[in-house]
Design a protein around this motif. Structure first.
Motif, PDB file in Angstrom:
ATOM      1  N   LEU A  93     -11.728  10.047  16.600  1.00  0.00           N
ATOM      2  CA  LEU A  93     -10.821   9.683  15.514  1.00  0.00           C
ATOM      3  C   LEU A  93      -9.384  10.037  15.885  1.00  0.00           C
ATOM      4  CD1 LEU A  93     -12.907  10.880  12.437  1.00  0.00           C
ATOM      5  CD2 LEU A  93     -12.692   8.554  13.337  1.00  0.00           C
ATOM      6  N   SER A  94      -8.440   9.568  15.087  1.00  0.00           N
ATOM      7  CA  SER A  94      -7.028   9.782  15.396  1.00  0.00           C
ATOM      8  C   SER A  94      -6.605  11.248  15.332  1.00  0.00           C
ATOM      9  CB  SER A  94      -6.149   8.959  14.453  1.00  0.00           C
ATOM     10  OG  SER A  94      -6.399   9.299  13.110  1.00  0.00           O
ATOM     11  N   ASN A  95      -7.450  12.104  14.762  1.00  0.00           N
ATOM     12  CA  ASN A  95      -7.162  13.539  14.780  1.00  0.00           C
ATOM     13  C   ASN A  95      -7.743  14.228  16.013  1.00  0.00           C
ATOM     14  OD1 ASN A  95      -9.896  13.631  14.238  1.00  0.00           O
ATOM     15  ND2 ASN A  95      -9.713  14.596  12.230  1.00  0.00           N
ATOM     16  N   GLY A  96      -8.356  13.457  16.895  1.00  0.00           N
ATOM     17  CA  GLY A  96      -8.926  14.005  18.122  1.00  0.00           C
ATOM     18  C   GLY A  96     -10.373  14.424  18.012  1.00  0.00           C
ATOM     19  N   GLU A  97     -10.937  14.327  16.815  1.00  0.00           N
ATOM     20  CA  GLU A  97     -12.327  14.736  16.605  1.00  0.00           C
ATOM     21  C   GLU A  97     -13.297  13.722  17.203  1.00  0.00           C
ATOM     22  OE1 GLU A  97     -15.525  14.960  12.885  1.00  0.00           O
ATOM     23  OE2 GLU A  97     -13.375  14.743  12.500  1.00  0.00           O
ATOM     24  N   VAL A  98     -14.349  14.222  17.879  1.00  0.00           N
ATOM     25  CA  VAL A  98     -15.435  13.358  18.330  1.00  0.00           C
ATOM     26  C   VAL A  98     -16.310  13.053  17.118  1.00  0.00           C
ATOM     27  CG1 VAL A  98     -17.446  13.096  19.828  1.00  0.00           C
ATOM     28  CG2 VAL A  98     -15.457  14.331  20.656  1.00  0.00           C
ATOM     29  N   LEU A  99     -16.309  11.804  16.703  1.00  0.00           N
ATOM     30  CA  LEU A  99     -17.066  11.430  15.509  1.00  0.00           C
ATOM     31  C   LEU A  99     -18.548  11.253  15.822  1.00  0.00           C
ATOM     32  CD1 LEU A  99     -16.938  10.624  12.487  1.00  0.00           C
ATOM     33  CD2 LEU A  99     -16.598   8.261  13.266  1.00  0.00           C
ATOM     34  N   GLY A 100     -18.854  10.725  17.005  1.00  0.00           N
ATOM     35  CA  GLY A 100     -20.242  10.508  17.391  1.00  0.00           C
ATOM     36  C   GLY A 100     -20.324  10.168  18.858  1.00  0.00           C
ATOM     37  N   LYS A 101     -21.484  10.450  19.471  1.00  0.00           N
ATOM     38  CA  LYS A 101     -21.660  10.111  20.879  1.00  0.00           C
ATOM     39  C   LYS A 101     -23.142   9.966  21.204  1.00  0.00           C
ATOM     40  CE  LYS A 101     -21.778  14.813  22.808  1.00  0.00           C
ATOM     41  NZ  LYS A 101     -21.213  15.695  23.868  1.00  0.00           N
ATOM     42  N   LEU A 102     -23.403   9.323  22.340  1.00  0.00           N
ATOM     43  CA  LEU A 102     -24.759   9.189  22.856  1.00  0.00           C
ATOM     44  C   LEU A 102     -25.003  10.256  23.918  1.00  0.00           C
ATOM     45  CD1 LEU A 102     -25.051   5.294  23.187  1.00  0.00           C
ATOM     46  CD2 LEU A 102     -25.828   6.745  21.307  1.00  0.00           C
ATOM     47  N   ASP A 103     -26.248  10.345  24.396  1.00  0.00           N
ATOM     48  CA  ASP A 103     -26.565  11.366  25.396  1.00  0.00           C
ATOM     49  C   ASP A 103     -26.176  10.904  26.798  1.00  0.00           C
ATOM     50  OD1 ASP A 103     -28.613   9.776  26.485  1.00  0.00           O
ATOM     51  OD2 ASP A 103     -30.193  10.764  25.347  1.00  0.00           O
ATOM     52  N   SER A 104     -26.554  11.690  27.794  1.00  0.00           N
ATOM     53  CA  SER A 104     -26.093  11.458  29.166  1.00  0.00           C
ATOM     54  C   SER A 104     -26.951  10.497  29.971  1.00  0.00           C
ATOM     55  CB  SER A 104     -26.038  12.798  29.928  1.00  0.00           C
ATOM     56  OG  SER A 104     -25.146  13.685  29.311  1.00  0.00           O
ATOM     57  N   ASP A 141     -18.435   2.366  12.252  1.00  0.00           N
ATOM     58  CA  ASP A 141     -17.959   1.626  11.090  1.00  0.00           C
ATOM     59  C   ASP A 141     -16.505   2.037  10.846  1.00  0.00           C
ATOM     60  OD1 ASP A 141     -17.329   0.857   8.381  1.00  0.00           O
ATOM     61  OD2 ASP A 141     -19.474   0.506   8.073  1.00  0.00           O
ATOM     62  N   SER A 142     -15.574   1.111  11.091  1.00  0.00           N
ATOM     63  CA  SER A 142     -14.159   1.458  11.000  1.00  0.00           C
ATOM     64  C   SER A 142     -13.690   1.686   9.567  1.00  0.00           C
ATOM     65  CB  SER A 142     -13.310   0.358  11.649  1.00  0.00           C
ATOM     66  OG  SER A 142     -13.458  -0.870  10.955  1.00  0.00           O
ATOM     67  N   GLU A 143     -14.405   1.144   8.597  1.00  0.00           N
ATOM     68  CA  GLU A 143     -14.024   1.347   7.199  1.00  0.00           C
ATOM     69  C   GLU A 143     -14.535   2.689   6.676  1.00  0.00           C
ATOM     70  OE1 GLU A 143     -15.033  -1.893   4.669  1.00  0.00           O
ATOM     71  OE2 GLU A 143     -14.057  -3.393   5.927  1.00  0.00           O
ATOM     72  N   ASP A 144     -15.809   2.963   6.921  1.00  0.00           N
ATOM     73  CA  ASP A 144     -16.402   4.204   6.431  1.00  0.00           C
ATOM     74  C   ASP A 144     -16.125   5.391   7.343  1.00  0.00           C
ATOM     75  OD1 ASP A 144     -17.445   2.685   4.397  1.00  0.00           O
ATOM     76  OD2 ASP A 144     -19.449   2.531   5.265  1.00  0.00           O
ATOM     77  N   GLN A 145     -15.633   5.111   8.567  1.00  0.00           N
ATOM     78  CA  GLN A 145     -15.392   6.165   9.554  1.00  0.00           C
ATOM     79  C   GLN A 145     -16.671   6.970   9.826  1.00  0.00           C
ATOM     80  OE1 GLN A 145     -11.604   7.012  10.821  1.00  0.00           O
ATOM     81  NE2 GLN A 145     -12.304   4.878  10.729  1.00  0.00           N
ATOM     82  N   THR A 146     -17.744   6.241  10.109  1.00  0.00           N
ATOM     83  CA  THR A 146     -19.041   6.872  10.392  1.00  0.00           C
ATOM     84  C   THR A 146     -19.614   6.246  11.665  1.00  0.00           C
ATOM     85  OG1 THR A 146     -20.211   5.250   9.016  1.00  0.00           O
ATOM     86  CG2 THR A 146     -19.555   7.334   7.977  1.00  0.00           C
TER      87      THR A 146
END
Length: 242
Positions: free
Chosen positions: A211-222, A231-236
């Motif tokens: 996100l624009s605050n630098g937070e990792v919102l979500g990621k997949l594994d290696s 979802d750009s509206e819900d930010q999820t």
């Protein structure tokens, strides 16, 4: 808008098999009601610089018609990675299929030194507009350079999406850099990485959204093939593994 990052392992040099894998991912993404799908760098061929000249093709390659058809049928934007023939050599490119629109091509503007013997740079200025969003594409190495992100910000992009093929070492740099540019330029940064062996390294996934605050919102594994949805509206975010 719902964006999908497709974290896949491509078959080395086997374009037809890779197209089918792409189609399978796209069909799942359509089922999940996404508007956009991005694939990793050179996803159609795998990241194989020494094979690039042999594997290089053109945007009008009939094998790619399936992507335009799927885009038209399901109103989904599809971005695949492919080596393309240019006047002076082979480019690392992203083909962008949008519903009932002419094909767009974005090609890597800044190459890593290791890529210079195999590829040429291009000066495509491409932005993708959809649902009040302006997306700036980037391809791997150039996405680690602040000047590339700065250009995207000046163009008023609110989403910066990097299509990459990165090892563990490369991911360390990415995970340090992307939060900084997200904060600096006030946009969301998405990275779509591959998994598994490439030419002389192993790609280690961890596709993610910052996100624009630098937070990792979500990621997949290696190591797993999977889809990361943002979802750009819900930010999820949500994920699906194959």
């Amino acid at each position: 808008m719902k964006i999908c990052l497709a974290q896949i392992q491509s078959y080395r040099g086997e374009i037809e098999k890779n197209i089918q894998k792409h189609v399978n991912c796209i069909e799942k993404t359509i089922e999940m009601k996404a508007d956009f799908i991005f694939f990793p760098e050179l996803s159609i061929s795998s990241y194989e610089p020494t094979l690039a000249r042999t594997l290089a093709t053109t945007p009008t390659d009939k094998r790619f018609d399936i992507f335009q058809m799927l885009s038209n049928q399901s109103n989904i934007t599809i971005c695949i990675g492919a080596p393309l023939l240019q006047a002076l050599g082979v480019s690392i490119s992203m083909l962008i299929f949008q519903k009932n629109l002419p094909l767009k091509v974005y090609s890597k503007q800044i190459l890593h030194a290791d890529e210079l013997p195999y590829f040429v740079t291009c000066n495509d200025e491409v932005l993708i507009s959809q649902e009040n969003n302006l997306i700036a594409p980037a391809i791997c190495f150039e996405s680690l350079l602040e000047k590339h992100a700065e250009k995207a910000a000046k163009a008023k992009a609110n989403l910066y999406i990097a299509s990459v093929a990165k090892s563990t070492k490369g991911l360390e740099k990415a995970y340090n850099h992307y939060p900084k540019i997200a904060q600096c330029f006030n946009f969301t940064v998405l990275m779509c990485n591959s998994v598994g062996p490439a030419e002389d390294f192993v790609a280690k996934g961890q596709s993610a959204v910052w996100l624009s605050n630098g937070e990792v919102l979500g990621k997949l594994d290696s190591n797993s093939e999977g889809l990361l949805f943002f979802d750009s509206e819900d930010q999820t975010t949500s994920s699906f593994y194959f």
